[in-house]
Design an enzyme around this catalytic site. Structure first.
Site, PDB file in Angstrom:
ATOM      1  N   HIS A  47       0.805  -1.128   0.084  1.00  0.00           N
ATOM      2  CA  HIS A  47       0.169   0.112   0.111  1.00  0.00           C
ATOM      3  C   HIS A  47       0.946   1.235  -0.052  1.00  0.00           C
ATOM      4  O   HIS A  47       0.376   2.267   0.371  1.00  0.00           O
ATOM      5  CB  HIS A  47      -0.967   0.158   1.088  1.00  0.00           C
ATOM      6  CG  HIS A  47      -2.172  -1.114   1.062  1.00  0.00           C
ATOM      7  ND1 HIS A  47      -3.205  -0.972   0.555  1.00  0.00           N
ATOM      8  CD2 HIS A  47      -1.922  -2.238   1.823  1.00  0.00           C
ATOM      9  CE1 HIS A  47      -3.480  -2.075   0.522  1.00  0.00           C
ATOM     10  NE2 HIS A  47      -2.998  -3.070   1.422  1.00  0.00           N
TER      11      HIS A  47
ATOM     12  N   ASN B  59     -10.092  -3.199   1.896  1.00  0.00           N
ATOM     13  CA  ASN B  59      -9.825  -3.173   0.421  1.00  0.00           C
ATOM     14  C   ASN B  59     -11.326  -2.802  -0.588  1.00  0.00           C
ATOM     15  O   ASN B  59     -12.201  -2.679   0.034  1.00  0.00           O
ATOM     16  CB  ASN B  59      -8.916  -4.415  -0.161  1.00  0.00           C
ATOM     17  CG  ASN B  59      -7.724  -4.550   0.188  1.00  0.00           C
ATOM     18  OD1 ASN B  59      -6.972  -3.761   0.537  1.00  0.00           O
ATOM     19  ND2 ASN B  59      -7.377  -6.090   0.914  1.00  0.00           N
TER      20      ASN B  59
ATOM     21  N   TYR C 251       0.173  -4.004  11.629  1.00  0.00           N
ATOM     22  CA  TYR C 251       0.014  -2.654  11.022  1.00  0.00           C
ATOM     23  C   TYR C 251       0.516  -1.654  11.875  1.00  0.00           C
ATOM     24  O   TYR C 251       1.217  -0.628  11.649  1.00  0.00           O
ATOM     25  CB  TYR C 251      -1.401  -2.483  10.736  1.00  0.00           C
ATOM     26  CG  TYR C 251      -2.206  -2.913   9.627  1.00  0.00           C
ATOM     27  CD1 TYR C 251      -1.923  -4.102   9.071  1.00  0.00           C
ATOM     28  CD2 TYR C 251      -2.637  -2.118   8.629  1.00  0.00           C
ATOM     29  CE1 TYR C 251      -2.415  -4.509   7.943  1.00  0.00           C
ATOM     30  CE2 TYR C 251      -3.116  -2.243   7.135  1.00  0.00           C
ATOM     31  CZ  TYR C 251      -3.065  -3.804   7.116  1.00  0.00           C
ATOM     32  OH  TYR C 251      -3.354  -3.831   5.864  1.00  0.00           O
TER      33      TYR C 251
END
Length: 485
Positions: free
Chosen positions: A54, A127, A337
Site C-alpha cells: 500500500h 480493500n 499494522y
C-alpha cells in the site's frame, strides 16, 4: 506589504539563499556555512521508508453521517444517533507497487478509514474487494514477496506470481475478482470499499454480532479494460490521485453508502462457510445488507507527505462497541499494522496531526522515544496506578468476549460444510455475463501464458477447473492458444 523573512530551522534570518559561503571568490566551500549544511542534511533525510504494501496512496478528509438506527447491534458512540456526523480521513492505495508506481494498474485497492470519534480513533482497514488471497497471516510475507519485484531481475515476475497462486488454492476466489472487470477501477471515486475482514459488534445489553462492512460508491462502479489502463498509466501515472484531488477542489464531493451484514454470534459455528475466512463472502441472501450511513469526502490534505504518507491505520484501534473476531488474517494484522508504523514513523506517530484523536484527547502513560512531545503528560506521573489523579482504567470491555477451547498448536481452521477453496470462485464466475467471462478468461490467460514452467500452469488450471468446468476449460484453451503463437 513587506515580505516574510526566510530563516534557518533555528529561526535565524538567512542573508543569502542563492550562493554558498566560500573561501574567496571561486574558492572551496566553508564548513561553517550552517544554512548550506542544514539544507543538504535535511534534503538527505526527506524520505522515510515507504510502506512495504500500500505504498502508493491518496487521501482526503470528510465526514460520516449516520442515516439509520442500528443501536440494537452496537453501542459505539459515533453510531448511536441518526444524523450524527464524525470526521474521517480516508486513504486509498494500490497494494503491490512502490511509491513511484502508476495508479491505473490491475491490483487490489486499499480502502482505509479513520473515524475521529469522541471515544478515540476507530480505524477500519479494508480493500475494494470483499475477499483476499490467503486466510492465514503466516503466509502473508511469502505472498507479498511473490507479487513484488524479484530480487534478481528487479521486476514483477509472472513465474513468481502464478507459482504462489498455484500452491495456494484458496487464492482462486480473489484471483477471479482481480482478473475480472473490477480489477482496475477507473478512479478511486468509482469503486466500492469493504472492511473485508469479519469484525464484532456488541450492543448495550452485551449481545454480540459478527459484522462485515460494505461501502457502496454513490458515483457508480466504473472500471478500465487492460488496454485502457495501459494507455492511461503511460499518459498519466497519477491519474487516480489527480481525479480525486480535482473532484474535491471542484466541489464534486465523492460519497459512499455504508451497509453492513450482521450475523448473530451463535450462528457462526454452524454456518456453511467459515465466517472468519477472509477468502469467503457471506451471501446476501443469508445476511442481507443493512444501511448504516453515508461517508463523504470534502477536503483535500494540505500536504500529501504529512497527511497521506504519514497517515497510520491500525485495525487494533477499536472503540467501545466494536472489536475483533477470530478471523486469522485480522488477528495477524492487529499486530503487523501498528508495528509497521512504529518502524516507519516512530513510536510517537500517534502524535502527528493526521493520526491524533480530534474529538477527544489521548491520555496514557506512554513517554519519550523519538520526537517526544510536551503533550505527553507534561509533569504528570508516567506510571499507573498512582496517587496523583492520573488516568485510570474503566473496567468495561470494548466488545464481548470470544469463547475459546482446545489445545494450543498450529491448527487448520475448523471445516464447515461448504469450506472448499473453489465453490465461491465458481459462484462468482457464474454470476458474470458472457462478455465479463470472456474478459476474465483473457486477463488470466494473458498472465498465466507467460509462466515458464508447465507444472505451475497445470496447477493453476486445476484450480479454475475445480471452480467451474467451463471456467477451467476456457482458461486452458486460451493459455494453450497464446503459448502456441
Amino acid at each position: 506589504m513587506s515580505k516574510r523573512v526566510l530563516t534557518t530551522e533555528s529561526g535565524a534570518p538567512v542573508a543569502d539563499n542563492q550562493n554558498s559561503a566560500s573561501a574567496g571568490i571561486g574558492g572551496p566551500l566553508l564548513l561553517q556555512d550552517q544554512h548550506l549544511l542544514e539544507k543538504l542534511a535535511r534534503f538527505n533525510r526527506e524520505r522515510i521508508p515507504e510502506r512495504v504494501v500500500h505504498a502508493r496512496g491518496s487521501g482526503a478528509y470528510g465526514y460520516f453521517e449516520v442515516t439509520d438506527d442500528i443501536t440494537g447491534f452496537t453501542h459505539a458512540d459515533f453510531l448511536n444517533t441518526v444524523g450524527k456526523r464524525t470526521e474521517v480521513f480516508l486513504r486509498f492505495s494500490t497494494v503491490a507497487d512502490s511509491l513511484g508506481g502508476a495508479d491505473a494498474v490491475r491490483d487490489p485497492r486499499g480502502f482505509a478509514v479513520k473515524f475521529y470519534t469522541e471515544q478515540g480513533n476507530y480505524d477500519l482497514v479494508g480493500n475494494n474487494t470483499p475477499v483476499f488471497f490467503i486466510k492465514d497471516p503466516i503466509k502473508f510475507p511469502d505472498f507479498i514477496h511473490s507479487q513484488k519485484r524479484d530480487p534478481f531481475t528487479g521486476r514483477q515476475e509472472p513465474d513468481n506470481v502464478w507459482d504462489f497462486w498455484a500452491h495456494s488454492p484458496e487464492a482462486t476466489h480473489q484471483v477471479t475478482w482481480l482478473m475480472g472487470d473490477r480489477g482496475i477501477p477507473a478512479s478511486y471515486r468509482h469503486m466500492n470499499g469493504y472492511g473485508s475482514h469479519t469484525y464484532q459488534w456488541t450492543n448495550a445489553e452485551g449481545e454480540a454480532f459478527f459484522v462485515k462492512y460494505h461501502f457502496k460508491t454513490n458515483q457508480g462502479v466504473r472500471s478500465l479494460s487492460s488496454d485502457q489502463a495501459a494507455e492511461l498509466a503511460g499518459k498519466n501515472p497519477n491519474s487516480h490521485q489527480t481525479d480525486l484531488l480535482q473532484a474535491i477542489e471542484r466541489g464534486v464531493n465523492p460519497s459512499w453508502t455504508l451497509h453492513v451484514q450482521l450475523m448473530p454470534a451463535a450462528d457462526a459455528a454452524e454456518y456453511r462457510f467459515n465466517p472468519f475466512d477472509l477468502t469467503k463472502v457471506w451471501p446476501h441472501r443469508d445476511y442481507p445488507l443493512q444501511r448504516v450511513g453515508r461517508l463523504v469526502l470534502d477536503r483535500n490534505p494540505d500536504n500529501v507527505f504529512a497527511e497521506v504518507e504519514q497517515a497510520a491505520f491500525s485495525p487494533n484501534n477499536f472503540v467501545p462497541g466494536i472489536g475483533p473476531s477470530p478471523d486469522k488474517m485480522l488477528q495477524g494484522r492487529l499486530f503487523a499494522y501498528a508495528d509497521a508504523h512504529r518502524y516507519r514513523l516512530g513510536v510517537n506517530h500517534t502524535l502527528l496531526a493526521v493520526n491524533a484523536p480530534k474529538a477527544t484527547t489521548a491520555q496514557n502513560y506512554g513517554r519519550d522515544g523519538f520526537m517526544a512531545s510536551n503533550s505527553q503528560g507534561r509533569s504528570a506521573k508516567n506510571y499507573e496506578p498512582n496517587s496523583y489523579d492520573g488516568p485510570t482504567e474503566t473496567g468495561r470491555a470494548l466488545s464481548a468476549p470470544l469463547s475459546v477451547t482446545g489445545y494450543t498448536g498450529t491448527h487448520e481452521a475448523p471445516q464447515h460444510t461448504k469450506d472448499d477453496d473453489f465453490y465461491q470462485a465458481g459462484e462468482l464466475y457464474r454470476l458474470m455475463s458472457p462478455e465479463e467471462r470472456s474478459r476474465l478468461v483473457a486477463n488470466i490467460a494473458g498472465g498465466l501464458a507467460q509462466v515458464s514452467r508447465d507444472d505451475v500452469i497445470e496447477k493453476n488450471l486445476a484450480h479454475f477447473h475445480a471452480a467451474d468446468p467451463e471456467y477451467g476449460r476456457r482458461v486452458e484453451e486460451a493459455v494453450h492458444a497464446l503459448r502456441e503463437d
